[in-house]
Design a protein around this motif. Structure first.
Motif, PDB file in Angstrom:
ATOM      1  N   MET A  12      19.280  -5.886  22.218  1.00 39.99           N
ATOM      2  CA  MET A  12      20.277  -6.830  22.726  1.00 39.99           C
ATOM      3  C   MET A  12      20.898  -7.645  21.600  1.00 39.99           C
ATOM      4  O   MET A  12      22.057  -7.999  21.626  1.00 39.99           O
ATOM      5  CB  MET A  12      19.633  -7.774  23.755  1.00 39.99           C
ATOM      6  N   SER A  13      20.139  -7.964  20.559  1.00 36.78           N
ATOM      7  CA  SER A  13      20.672  -8.761  19.468  1.00 36.78           C
ATOM      8  C   SER A  13      21.756  -8.004  18.704  1.00 36.78           C
ATOM      9  O   SER A  13      22.756  -8.585  18.291  1.00 36.78           O
ATOM     10  CB  SER A  13      19.540  -9.169  18.520  1.00 36.78           C
ATOM     11  N   GLU A  14      21.581  -6.669  18.489  1.00 35.90           N
ATOM     12  CA  GLU A  14      22.600  -5.876  17.795  1.00 35.90           C
ATOM     13  C   GLU A  14      23.877  -5.799  18.626  1.00 35.90           C
ATOM     14  O   GLU A  14      24.993  -5.875  18.101  1.00 35.90           O
ATOM     15  CB  GLU A  14      22.068  -4.483  17.504  1.00 35.90           C
ATOM     16  N   ILE A  15      23.749  -5.630  19.935  1.00 35.71           N
ATOM     17  CA  ILE A  15      24.922  -5.557  20.808  1.00 35.71           C
ATOM     18  C   ILE A  15      25.682  -6.885  20.794  1.00 35.71           C
ATOM     19  O   ILE A  15      26.918  -6.926  20.719  1.00 35.71           O
ATOM     20  CB  ILE A  15      24.505  -5.183  22.238  1.00 35.71           C
ATOM     21  N   GLN A  16      24.936  -7.976  20.864  1.00 38.26           N
ATOM     22  CA  GLN A  16      25.585  -9.281  20.833  1.00 38.26           C
ATOM     23  C   GLN A  16      26.291  -9.529  19.496  1.00 38.26           C
ATOM     24  O   GLN A  16      27.388 -10.076  19.431  1.00 38.26           O
ATOM     25  CB  GLN A  16      24.556 -10.381  21.088  1.00 38.26           C
ATOM     26  N   ALA A  17      25.634  -9.121  18.409  1.00 38.27           N
ATOM     27  CA  ALA A  17      26.255  -9.290  17.092  1.00 38.27           C
ATOM     28  C   ALA A  17      27.520  -8.446  16.967  1.00 38.27           C
ATOM     29  O   ALA A  17      28.540  -8.886  16.408  1.00 38.27           O
ATOM     30  CB  ALA A  17      25.255  -8.905  15.995  1.00 38.27           C
ATOM     31  N   HIS A  18      27.483  -7.211  17.496  1.00 42.28           N
ATOM     32  CA  HIS A  18      28.673  -6.350  17.458  1.00 42.28           C
ATOM     33  C   HIS A  18      29.810  -6.962  18.286  1.00 42.28           C
ATOM     34  O   HIS A  18      30.980  -6.954  17.865  1.00 42.28           O
ATOM     35  CB  HIS A  18      28.308  -4.966  17.980  1.00 42.28           C
ATOM     36  N   ALA A  19      29.456  -7.471  19.475  1.00 38.85           N
ATOM     37  CA  ALA A  19      30.474  -8.093  20.323  1.00 38.85           C
ATOM     38  C   ALA A  19      31.066  -9.333  19.658  1.00 38.85           C
ATOM     39  O   ALA A  19      32.277  -9.589  19.717  1.00 38.85           O
ATOM     40  CB  ALA A  19      29.868  -8.456  21.679  1.00 38.85           C
ATOM     41  N   THR A  20      30.223 -10.090  18.992  1.00 44.06           N
ATOM     42  CA  THR A  20      30.720 -11.283  18.298  1.00 44.06           C
ATOM     43  C   THR A  20      31.657 -10.911  17.154  1.00 44.06           C
ATOM     44  O   THR A  20      32.685 -11.557  16.921  1.00 44.06           O
ATOM     45  CB  THR A  20      29.547 -12.094  17.753  1.00 44.06           C
ATOM     46  N   GLY A  21      31.339  -9.847  16.419  1.00 41.23           N
ATOM     47  CA  GLY A  21      32.215  -9.393  15.336  1.00 41.23           C
ATOM     48  C   GLY A  21      33.562  -8.921  15.855  1.00 41.23           C
ATOM     49  O   GLY A  21      34.616  -9.220  15.265  1.00 41.23           O
TER      50      GLY A  21
END
Length: 222
Positions: free
Chosen positions: A1-10
């Motif tokens: 979930m942290s990688e998905i959130q980071a990708h969405a934030t980028g």
């Protein structure tokens, strides 16, 4: 979930940066177009003023032309009568033409003296029609070009706008309009555009032309 959130934030930050850049370009384009519209409106107002002056001058000069046409149409009637009587000798014809020319001159003098009030009226109309030209304000293009020609160093659009606002407080000069006018002068080769860092400066082209012309004259003289 942290990688998905980071990708969405980028992705969100990228979209925000892209939208912000598009918004800035849109605002600059609006300012440029509004400045061009204001410059064109000012040129249109100057042309309309010149049109009214020229129309009044043409009406005033039309009366004088009418008087001149009446004189030219009435004058040839006297010499045509002098060609009559083909049986006369050459000296008699010369004497007849001289007497008739003197009579025509007297008539023309009387006609001119009788028509002087109309001529004075037409001249008064012409002077009244020409009077508004002296009161006509110079255009913004002429003011900017004249200001650049008086400067020894390059000037930015902000400096030119401040100088014109101080010299002509009733004109309401805007920096955006001045910048657009300066770019127009550059396009017409009447001004030179230089860039120092992020600032843009302008100089008049007319100031550099005499310096280039003097060496050519010296070489021809030598």
């Amino acid at each position: 979930m942290s990688e998905i959130q980071a990708h969405a934030t980028g992705l969100t930050s990228q979209y925000i940066a892209q939208v912000t850049g598009d918004l800035e370009r849109n605002i600059k384009e609006q300012e440029r177009i509004s400045a061009e519209i204001e410059a064109l409106q000012e040129q249109l107002g100057a042309l309309q003023h010149d049109h009214s002056v020229l129309v009044s001058m043409r009406e005033a000069l039309g009366g004088a032309n009418a008087v001149g046409e009446a004189d030219t149409t009435a004058a040839p009637t006297v010499p045509r009568q002098a060609t009559a009587a083909p049986g006369q000798s050459t000296p008699k014809k010369a004497a007849a033409t001289s007497t008739k020319t003197t009579a025509s001159k007297k008539r023309a003098a009387k006609a001119s003296s009788a028509k002087t009030p109309s001529a004075k009226a037409s001249s008064a109309k012409a002077s009244s029609a020409k009077a508004p030209t002296t009161d006509a304000k110079p255009t913004l293009v002429n003011l900017i070009r004249g200001h650049l020609e008086q400067q020894n160093e390059p000037r930015s659009a902000t400096e030119v706008s401040a100088a014109l606002t101080q010299a002509h407080p009733d004109r309401g000069v805007k920096t955006t309009v001045v910048r657009t006018t300066l770019e127009g002068l550059v396009a017409k080769n009447q001004a030179q555009r230089t860039k120092q860092g992020s600032s843009v400066f302008y100089t008049a082209m007319a100031a550099a032309e005499p310096a280039a012309a003097e060496p050519q004259q010296e070489t021809v003289a030598g």
